[in-house]
Design a protein around this motif. Sequence first.
Motif, PDB file in Angstrom:
ATOM      1  N   LEU A 114       0.822  -1.211   0.000  1.00 36.78           N
ATOM      2  CA  LEU A 114       0.000   0.000   0.000  1.00 36.78           C
ATOM      3  C   LEU A 114       0.858   1.264   0.000  1.00 36.78           C
ATOM      4  O   LEU A 114       0.568   2.225  -0.717  1.00 36.78           O
ATOM      5  CB  LEU A 114      -0.937   0.002   1.211  1.00 36.78           C
ATOM      6  CG  LEU A 114      -2.074  -1.013   1.175  1.00 36.78           C
ATOM      7  CD1 LEU A 114      -2.804  -1.042   2.520  1.00 36.78           C
ATOM      8  CD2 LEU A 114      -3.047  -0.691   0.054  1.00 36.78           C
ATOM      9  N   TRP A 115       1.935   1.266   0.807  1.00 39.79           N
ATOM     10  CA  TRP A 115       2.825   2.427   0.826  1.00 39.79           C
ATOM     11  C   TRP A 115       3.538   2.585  -0.515  1.00 39.79           C
ATOM     12  O   TRP A 115       3.770   3.712  -0.976  1.00 39.79           O
ATOM     13  CB  TRP A 115       3.841   2.326   1.965  1.00 39.79           C
ATOM     14  CG  TRP A 115       3.314   2.874   3.248  1.00 39.79           C
ATOM     15  CD1 TRP A 115       3.064   2.173   4.393  1.00 39.79           C
ATOM     16  CD2 TRP A 115       2.941   4.219   3.529  1.00 39.79           C
ATOM     17  NE1 TRP A 115       2.556   3.008   5.362  1.00 39.79           N
ATOM     18  CE2 TRP A 115       2.473   4.282   4.852  1.00 39.79           C
ATOM     19  CE3 TRP A 115       2.945   5.389   2.780  1.00 39.79           C
ATOM     20  CZ2 TRP A 115       2.030   5.455   5.456  1.00 39.79           C
ATOM     21  CZ3 TRP A 115       2.498   6.569   3.383  1.00 39.79           C
ATOM     22  CH2 TRP A 115       2.053   6.579   4.695  1.00 39.79           C
ATOM     23  N   GLY A 116       3.905   1.477  -1.138  1.00 45.18           N
ATOM     24  CA  GLY A 116       4.546   1.530  -2.456  1.00 45.18           C
ATOM     25  C   GLY A 116       3.626   2.180  -3.482  1.00 45.18           C
ATOM     26  O   GLY A 116       4.048   3.034  -4.269  1.00 45.18           O
ATOM     27  N   LYS A 117       2.347   1.776  -3.466  1.00 46.19           N
ATOM     28  CA  LYS A 117       1.377   2.366  -4.390  1.00 46.19           C
ATOM     29  C   LYS A 117       1.194   3.846  -4.105  1.00 46.19           C
ATOM     30  O   LYS A 117       1.119   4.660  -5.032  1.00 46.19           O
ATOM     31  CB  LYS A 117       0.045   1.637  -4.307  1.00 46.19           C
ATOM     32  CG  LYS A 117      -1.016   2.273  -5.183  1.00 46.19           C
ATOM     33  CD  LYS A 117      -2.084   1.334  -5.594  1.00 46.19           C
ATOM     34  CE  LYS A 117      -3.172   1.940  -6.439  1.00 46.19           C
ATOM     35  NZ  LYS A 117      -2.950   3.197  -7.079  1.00 46.19           N
ATOM     36  N   ASP A 148       1.830   6.840  -6.717  1.00 45.94           N
ATOM     37  CA  ASP A 148       0.753   7.797  -7.026  1.00 45.94           C
ATOM     38  C   ASP A 148       1.213   9.235  -6.795  1.00 45.94           C
ATOM     39  O   ASP A 148       0.919  10.128  -7.590  1.00 45.94           O
ATOM     40  CB  ASP A 148      -0.496   7.509  -6.189  1.00 45.94           C
ATOM     41  CG  ASP A 148      -1.206   6.224  -6.592  1.00 45.94           C
ATOM     42  OD1 ASP A 148      -0.882   5.666  -7.664  1.00 45.94           O
ATOM     43  OD2 ASP A 148      -2.081   5.768  -5.819  1.00 45.94           O
ATOM     44  N   ARG A 149       1.935   9.450  -5.707  1.00 46.93           N
ATOM     45  CA  ARG A 149       2.419  10.805  -5.410  1.00 46.93           C
ATOM     46  C   ARG A 149       3.459  11.252  -6.436  1.00 46.93           C
ATOM     47  O   ARG A 149       3.452  12.408  -6.864  1.00 46.93           O
ATOM     48  CB  ARG A 149       3.011  10.871  -4.003  1.00 46.93           C
ATOM     49  CG  ARG A 149       1.970  10.768  -2.918  1.00 46.93           C
ATOM     50  CD  ARG A 149       2.594  10.872  -1.547  1.00 46.93           C
ATOM     51  NE  ARG A 149       1.616  10.601  -0.509  1.00 46.93           N
ATOM     52  CZ  ARG A 149       1.799  10.888   0.763  1.00 46.93           C
ATOM     53  NH1 ARG A 149       2.929  11.457   1.161  1.00 46.93           N
ATOM     54  NH2 ARG A 149       0.863  10.616   1.648  1.00 46.93           N
ATOM     55  N   LEU A 150       4.351  10.349  -6.818  1.00 44.41           N
ATOM     56  CA  LEU A 150       5.358  10.680  -7.830  1.00 44.41           C
ATOM     57  C   LEU A 150       4.682  11.002  -9.159  1.00 44.41           C
ATOM     58  O   LEU A 150       5.036  11.986  -9.823  1.00 44.41           O
ATOM     59  CB  LEU A 150       6.354   9.532  -8.001  1.00 44.41           C
ATOM     60  CG  LEU A 150       7.449   9.749  -9.036  1.00 44.41           C
ATOM     61  CD1 LEU A 150       8.280  10.987  -8.709  1.00 44.41           C
ATOM     62  CD2 LEU A 150       8.336   8.522  -9.141  1.00 44.41           C
ATOM     63  N   ASP A 151       3.697  10.207  -9.543  1.00 49.60           N
ATOM     64  CA  ASP A 151       2.961  10.467 -10.789  1.00 49.60           C
ATOM     65  C   ASP A 151       2.281  11.832 -10.735  1.00 49.60           C
ATOM     66  O   ASP A 151       2.318  12.597 -11.708  1.00 49.60           O
ATOM     67  CB  ASP A 151       1.918   9.374 -11.051  1.00 49.60           C
ATOM     68  CG  ASP A 151       2.535   8.034 -11.412  1.00 49.60           C
ATOM     69  OD1 ASP A 151       3.735   7.995 -11.766  1.00 49.60           O
ATOM     70  OD2 ASP A 151       1.811   7.021 -11.337  1.00 49.60           O
ATOM     71  N   LYS A 154       3.348  20.086  -5.790  1.00 51.30           N
ATOM     72  CA  LYS A 154       4.676  20.689  -5.843  1.00 51.30           C
ATOM     73  C   LYS A 154       5.537  20.131  -4.722  1.00 51.30           C
ATOM     74  O   LYS A 154       5.037  19.736  -3.676  1.00 51.30           O
ATOM     75  CB  LYS A 154       4.573  22.203  -5.707  1.00 51.30           C
ATOM     76  CG  LYS A 154       3.848  22.855  -6.861  1.00 51.30           C
ATOM     77  CD  LYS A 154       3.777  24.349  -6.686  1.00 51.30           C
ATOM     78  CE  LYS A 154       3.024  24.941  -7.867  1.00 51.30           C
ATOM     79  NZ  LYS A 154       2.912  26.381  -7.784  1.00 51.30           N
ATOM     80  N   ALA A 155       6.823  20.147  -4.962  1.00 52.58           N
ATOM     81  CA  ALA A 155       7.773  19.699  -3.943  1.00 52.58           C
ATOM     82  C   ALA A 155       8.030  20.840  -2.962  1.00 52.58           C
ATOM     83  O   ALA A 155       7.916  22.013  -3.307  1.00 52.58           O
ATOM     84  CB  ALA A 155       9.077  19.271  -4.597  1.00 52.58           C
TER      85      ALA A 155
END
Length: 76
Positions: free
Chosen positions: A42-45, A49-52, A60-61
């Motif tokens: 779940l954390w990997g997904k 998702d956040r990177l996408d 924004k970073a």
Amino acid sequence: MSAKGMEVLKEALSLPPAERAEIAESLLSSLDPPTQEGTDALWGKEAEDRLDAFERGEIKAIPAKQVFDRVDKKPR
């Protein structure tokens, strides 16, 4: 809650506190927590998702120094 569940609950509530505590403990321990593997997936997904979303420009970073400064200012 189903009628059967309500019946069981009503009966359980009529028991002495020590017996109710034993039942509560047994019920809670019967609820299996997610496995570490499931949690990791779940954390990997979430990370993907956040990177996408970042790459699409939807989020924004924030510079790490700004984040750490905010954390340091929070009362503990």
